[in-house]
Design a protein around this motif. Structure first.
Motif, PDB file in Angstrom:
ATOM      1  N   GLN A 141     -48.219 -55.018 -46.741  1.00  0.00           N
ATOM      2  CA  GLN A 141     -47.599 -56.195 -47.347  1.00  0.00           C
ATOM      3  C   GLN A 141     -46.178 -56.400 -46.835  1.00  0.00           C
ATOM      4  N   PHE A 142     -45.445 -55.305 -46.638  1.00  0.00           N
ATOM      5  CA  PHE A 142     -44.051 -55.386 -46.225  1.00  0.00           C
ATOM      6  C   PHE A 142     -43.905 -56.140 -44.899  1.00  0.00           C
ATOM      7  N   TYR A 143     -44.847 -55.929 -43.984  1.00  0.00           N
ATOM      8  CA  TYR A 143     -44.763 -56.538 -42.654  1.00  0.00           C
ATOM      9  C   TYR A 143     -45.735 -57.695 -42.456  1.00  0.00           C
ATOM     10  N   ASP A 144     -46.231 -58.232 -43.542  1.00  0.00           N
ATOM     11  CA  ASP A 144     -47.261 -59.267 -43.467  1.00  0.00           C
ATOM     12  C   ASP A 144     -46.891 -60.425 -42.538  1.00  0.00           C
ATOM     13  N   THR A 145     -45.628 -60.865 -42.559  1.00  0.00           N
ATOM     14  CA  THR A 145     -45.220 -62.032 -41.771  1.00  0.00           C
ATOM     15  C   THR A 145     -44.763 -61.665 -40.355  1.00  0.00           C
ATOM     16  N   LEU A 146     -44.759 -60.357 -40.029  1.00  0.00           N
ATOM     17  CA  LEU A 146     -44.247 -59.928 -38.726  1.00  0.00           C
ATOM     18  C   LEU A 146     -45.325 -59.336 -37.823  1.00  0.00           C
ATOM     19  N   ARG A 147     -46.574 -59.586 -38.161  1.00  0.00           N
ATOM     20  CA  ARG A 147     -47.656 -59.031 -37.346  1.00  0.00           C
ATOM     21  C   ARG A 147     -48.508 -60.147 -36.763  1.00  0.00           C
ATOM     22  N   TRP A 148     -49.250 -59.812 -35.739  1.00  0.00           N
ATOM     23  CA  TRP A 148     -50.060 -60.786 -35.016  1.00  0.00           C
ATOM     24  C   TRP A 148     -51.427 -60.173 -34.734  1.00  0.00           C
ATOM     25  N   PRO A 149     -52.434 -60.996 -34.457  1.00  0.00           N
ATOM     26  CA  PRO A 149     -53.767 -60.461 -34.184  1.00  0.00           C
ATOM     27  C   PRO A 149     -53.739 -59.487 -33.001  1.00  0.00           C
ATOM     28  N   GLY A 150     -54.292 -58.291 -33.196  1.00  0.00           N
ATOM     29  CA  GLY A 150     -54.351 -57.303 -32.118  1.00  0.00           C
ATOM     30  C   GLY A 150     -53.115 -56.434 -31.984  1.00  0.00           C
ATOM     31  N   TRP A 151     -52.200 -56.522 -32.962  1.00  0.00           N
ATOM     32  CA  TRP A 151     -50.963 -55.730 -32.866  1.00  0.00           C
ATOM     33  C   TRP A 151     -51.236 -54.232 -32.811  1.00  0.00           C
ATOM     34  N   GLU A 152     -52.314 -53.785 -33.467  1.00  0.00           N
ATOM     35  CA  GLU A 152     -52.593 -52.346 -33.541  1.00  0.00           C
ATOM     36  C   GLU A 152     -52.713 -51.716 -32.145  1.00  0.00           C
ATOM     37  N   THR A 153     -53.506 -52.352 -31.280  1.00  0.00           N
ATOM     38  CA  THR A 153     -53.718 -51.822 -29.936  1.00  0.00           C
ATOM     39  C   THR A 153     -52.430 -51.862 -29.123  1.00  0.00           C
ATOM     40  N   GLU A 154     -51.712 -52.961 -29.274  1.00  0.00           N
ATOM     41  CA  GLU A 154     -50.462 -53.142 -28.526  1.00  0.00           C
ATOM     42  C   GLU A 154     -49.427 -52.085 -28.919  1.00  0.00           C
ATOM     43  N   GLU A 174     -37.999 -70.656 -33.906  1.00  0.00           N
ATOM     44  CA  GLU A 174     -39.010 -70.706 -32.840  1.00  0.00           C
ATOM     45  C   GLU A 174     -39.750 -69.379 -32.695  1.00  0.00           C
ATOM     46  N   GLY A 175     -39.117 -68.300 -33.125  1.00  0.00           N
ATOM     47  CA  GLY A 175     -39.709 -66.988 -32.923  1.00  0.00           C
ATOM     48  C   GLY A 175     -40.434 -66.416 -34.117  1.00  0.00           C
ATOM     49  N   LYS A 176     -40.639 -67.215 -35.168  1.00  0.00           N
ATOM     50  CA  LYS A 176     -41.295 -66.709 -36.379  1.00  0.00           C
ATOM     51  C   LYS A 176     -42.749 -66.312 -36.143  1.00  0.00           C
ATOM     52  N   ASP A 177     -43.450 -67.044 -35.278  1.00  0.00           N
ATOM     53  CA  ASP A 177     -44.853 -66.732 -34.988  1.00  0.00           C
ATOM     54  C   ASP A 177     -44.892 -65.760 -33.817  1.00  0.00           C
ATOM     55  N   LEU A 178     -45.034 -64.474 -34.119  1.00  0.00           N
ATOM     56  CA  LEU A 178     -44.975 -63.462 -33.065  1.00  0.00           C
ATOM     57  C   LEU A 178     -46.198 -63.483 -32.151  1.00  0.00           C
ATOM     58  N   PHE A 179     -47.260 -64.133 -32.592  1.00  0.00           N
ATOM     59  CA  PHE A 179     -48.441 -64.250 -31.735  1.00  0.00           C
ATOM     60  C   PHE A 179     -48.146 -65.165 -30.551  1.00  0.00           C
ATOM     61  N   LYS A 180     -47.332 -66.197 -30.805  1.00  0.00           N
ATOM     62  CA  LYS A 180     -46.991 -67.159 -29.757  1.00  0.00           C
ATOM     63  C   LYS A 180     -45.785 -66.713 -28.928  1.00  0.00           C
ATOM     64  N   ALA A 181     -45.009 -65.769 -29.458  1.00  0.00           N
ATOM     65  CA  ALA A 181     -43.802 -65.321 -28.762  1.00  0.00           C
ATOM     66  C   ALA A 181     -44.155 -64.450 -27.559  1.00  0.00           C
ATOM     67  N   SER A 182     -43.238 -64.408 -26.603  1.00  0.00           N
ATOM     68  CA  SER A 182     -43.371 -63.474 -25.480  1.00  0.00           C
ATOM     69  C   SER A 182     -43.047 -62.077 -25.993  1.00  0.00           C
ATOM     70  N   ARG A 183     -43.872 -61.081 -25.644  1.00  0.00           N
ATOM     71  CA  ARG A 183     -43.668 -59.720 -26.135  1.00  0.00           C
ATOM     72  C   ARG A 183     -43.681 -58.742 -24.969  1.00  0.00           C
ATOM     73  N   LYS A 184     -42.716 -57.831 -24.957  1.00  0.00           N
ATOM     74  CA  LYS A 184     -42.723 -56.797 -23.913  1.00  0.00           C
ATOM     75  C   LYS A 184     -42.137 -55.501 -24.452  1.00  0.00           C
ATOM     76  N   ALA A 185     -42.572 -54.395 -23.882  1.00  0.00           N
ATOM     77  CA  ALA A 185     -42.079 -53.081 -24.290  1.00  0.00           C
ATOM     78  C   ALA A 185     -40.702 -52.838 -23.685  1.00  0.00           C
ATOM     79  N   VAL A 186     -39.773 -52.371 -24.521  1.00  0.00           N
ATOM     80  CA  VAL A 186     -38.420 -52.032 -24.069  1.00  0.00           C
ATOM     81  C   VAL A 186     -37.998 -50.736 -24.762  1.00  0.00           C
ATOM     82  N   PRO A 187     -36.964 -50.047 -24.240  1.00  0.00           N
ATOM     83  CA  PRO A 187     -36.467 -48.857 -24.924  1.00  0.00           C
ATOM     84  C   PRO A 187     -36.009 -49.193 -26.350  1.00  0.00           C
ATOM     85  N   MET A 188     -36.356 -48.336 -27.306  1.00  0.00           N
ATOM     86  CA  MET A 188     -36.028 -48.611 -28.703  1.00  0.00           C
ATOM     87  C   MET A 188     -34.530 -48.769 -28.917  1.00  0.00           C
TER      88      MET A 188
END
Length: 203
Positions: A141-154, A174-188
């Motif tokens: 529930q805490f992250y309900d609005t910050l996840r996108w379909p298939g996030w688990e595998t990613e 513009e970045g609220k929908d993380l499914f539509k946003a560009s996503r890439k792995a970076v150092p934490m």
């Protein structure tokens, strides 16, 4: 182990409704962390530090810090002696959880810095209550609005020293929908720094 809160933490880990992975600790480093923080195994925080290098919760979405290892920093290195704030975990989007001292006589509580609102929120839970809730399923529930379909595998494919940078950032309209946003792995460390710098710029 006698006198350790690990006897309470481990059953909560085993009963979690999503995958939880324990990072193996280095005993010498664990002892060093306990000494540096002035805590014992009798607390949940001390038990996590003593018995794990960290805890990866829900496919690695949340990394609860312990004594370090496998890409996770040791928790003592995250301490701020001046403010006495202690970062106790971070999520894959660069959000941070910190154990924050309250006024004298009032127990510390866990606060959350979210990449979506760039501010600290007092969760009004002590460390043990926070971690118990996390292991009992609160992340869904805490992250309900910050996840996108298939996030688990990613998320599961990342190293423990990596997070996911999204563009536009989740703090923008513009970045609220993380499914539509560009996503890439970076150092934490880079990701956390990015969000805090945005917060500073926005005042």
């Amino acid at each position: 182990m006698n006198g350790s809160a690990w006897d309470e933490v481990l059953p909560a880990v085993q009963a979690a409704p999503y995958p939880v992975e324990l990072v193996a600790p280095d005993p010498d480093r664990a002892e060093g962390c306990l000494t540096a923080l002035g805590i014992t195994r009798r607390s949940w925080l001390g038990a996590v530090v003593a018995h794990t290098g960290g805890i990866c919760v829900d496919h690695g979405w949340l990394r609860v810090l312990g004594s370090g290892g496998s890409g996770l920093p040791d928790i003592a290195a995250q301490a701020d002696p001046a403010s006495r704030w202690l970062v106790v975990g971070h999520d894959v989007l660069g959000g941070q959880f910190a154990w924050v001292p309250a006024e004298p006589g009032v127990p510390p509580t866990v606060h959350y810095f979210g990449p979506d609102d760039l501010g600290w929120l007092d969760l009004e839970q002590g460390y043990a209550d926070w971690l118990y809730a996390v292991l009992a399923g609160s992340l869904t529930q805490f992250y309900d609005t910050l996840r996108w379909p298939g996030w688990e595998t990613e998320v599961a494919s990342l190293g423990l020293d990596e997070g996911i940078h999204t563009w536009p950032p989740p703090s923008t309209v513009e970045g609220k929908d993380l499914f539509k946003a560009s996503r890439k792995a970076v150092p934490m460390a880079e990701l956390v720094s990015f969000h805090h710098e945005m917060a500073r710029q926005l005042g």
